[in-house]
Design a protein around this motif. Structure first.
Motif, PDB file in Angstrom:
ATOM      1  N   GLU A   1       0.849  -1.183   0.000  1.00  0.00           N
ATOM      2  CA  GLU A   1       0.000   0.000   0.000  1.00  0.00           C
ATOM      3  C   GLU A   1       0.890   1.242   0.000  1.00  0.00           C
ATOM      4  O   GLU A   1       1.991   1.210   0.539  1.00  0.00           O
ATOM      5  N   TRP A   2       0.383   2.302  -0.578  1.00  0.00           N
ATOM      6  CA  TRP A   2       1.081   3.585  -0.465  1.00  0.00           C
ATOM      7  C   TRP A   2       1.121   3.986   1.009  1.00  0.00           C
ATOM      8  O   TRP A   2       0.120   3.816   1.717  1.00  0.00           O
TER       9      TRP A   2
ATOM     10  N   LYS B   1       0.439   6.199   4.078  1.00  0.00           N
ATOM     11  CA  LYS B   1      -0.576   7.256   4.243  1.00  0.00           C
ATOM     12  C   LYS B   1       0.121   8.602   4.434  1.00  0.00           C
ATOM     13  O   LYS B   1       1.304   8.660   4.752  1.00  0.00           O
ATOM     14  N   GLU B   2      -0.684   9.671   4.215  1.00  0.00           N
ATOM     15  CA  GLU B   2      -0.062  11.000   4.274  1.00  0.00           C
ATOM     16  C   GLU B   2       0.610  11.266   5.616  1.00  0.00           C
ATOM     17  O   GLU B   2       1.704  11.811   5.690  1.00  0.00           O
ATOM     18  N   ASP B   3      -0.066  10.815   6.688  1.00  0.00           N
ATOM     19  CA  ASP B   3       0.520  11.093   8.007  1.00  0.00           C
ATOM     20  C   ASP B   3       1.729  10.188   8.293  1.00  0.00           C
ATOM     21  O   ASP B   3       2.377  10.301   9.324  1.00  0.00           O
ATOM     22  N   GLU B   4       1.999   9.273   7.365  1.00  0.00           N
ATOM     23  CA  GLU B   4       3.182   8.426   7.535  1.00  0.00           C
ATOM     24  C   GLU B   4       4.355   8.928   6.682  1.00  0.00           C
ATOM     25  O   GLU B   4       5.426   8.315   6.646  1.00  0.00           O
TER      26      GLU B   4
END
Ligand SMILES: N[C@@H](CS(=O)O)C(=O)O
Ligand SMILES: [Fe+2]
Length: 256
Positions: free
Chosen positions: A122-123, A125-128
């Motif tokens: 998975e891509w 996440k933005e907060d990651e």
């Protein structure tokens, strides 16, 4: 009755009519040139086309240039007049590509010889994005000879590996549109960075015979268009980047 075919009808026809089975790699290339002239092409038809192609070693051997000092070697078969890149990738035993995206391109991969394992992620996440969370595996598939796999950034990221410790593997990759850069990701942190320029070897014997005659080369089958020594630069987070350097100087610079 009007004989005019609207573009919608034309698209539908292309979606439903199977393309002729290519008798060899050259025929496959010709069909790809006819079918991929813009982003408006039929993915199902192209997938079936690749599935229907029966590879023979005679066909692909001229492009199967191995540099076993690298995890895998990219060889350009055809540049699709700027609409696609068709490549033959040669996979060293037990080696893998880094986790990467495909810069928005469609990527079809057909196994010509051996087996390849595809791990999709998975891509992050933005907060990651700051890069502290391990990447999540979506699925893992072992693709055997003749199988065709597809990935796009909308599906996720992937890493390809040759699971055999003894047997090399060879695959045919179609990228459309072609791309020069992509992102690679650190498996343990999700941190992304931009790859160096994706490079490849070119086959001078088939595509540029005259040029090859003018410039005899030590390996008559394929030559790198650059010194690829820098391509073995080890990625900061494991794995090696093997998509680099089309220019004269190494461009792959690990971010840290
Ligand atoms: N997409 C990679 C090969 S693979 O690992 O899918 C490349 O073009 O180098
Ligand atoms: Fe890939």
């Amino acid at each position: 009755m009007s004989s005019t075919t609207t573009s919608t009808e034309a698209t539908t026809l292309r979606l439903t009519s199977p393309l002729p089975t290519p008798k060899d790699l050259e025929a496959l290339i010709q069909t790809l040139h006819r079918e991929i002239t813009s982003s408006d092409f039929s993915l199902p038809a192209i997938t079936r086309l690749l599935q229907s192609y029966t590879p023979s070693q005679d066909d692909y051997a001229p492009y199967a240039h191995f540099d076993t000092s690298k995890p895998y070697t990219r060889n350009l078969v055809d540049d699709g007049n700027g609409h696609f890149n068709l490549m033959i990738l040669c996979w060293t035993q037990g080696k893998a590509s880094p986790i990467h995206d495909h810069a928005g391109a469609h990527c079809l991969m057909k196994i010509l010889d051996g087996e390849l394992c595809e791990t999709q992620y998975e891509w992050p996440k933005e907060d990651e994005a700051c890069g502290n969370s391990p990447m999540r595996v979506k699925k893992q598939t072992v693709h055997g000879a003749n199988q065709v796999a597809y990935i796009h950034d909308q599906i996720g990221l992937h890493r390809i590996s040759n699971p055999s410790s003894t047997r090399p593997a060879i695959s045919l990759h179609l990228y459309t549109p072609p791309f020069d850069y992509c992102k690679t990701f650190c498996e343990s942190t999700g941190q992304a960075r931009t790859s160096g320029r994706c490079v490849f070897y070119r086959d001078f014997t088939k595509k540029n015979k005259q040029e090859a005659q003018q410039f005899p080369l030590p390996n008559p089958r394929a030559v790198p268009n650059v010194d690829v020594a820098g391509a073995a630069a080890t990625a900061a987070c494991g794995g090696q980047m093997d998509m680099s350097l089309r220019s004269q100087r190494p461009m792959f610079v690990p971010s840290k």
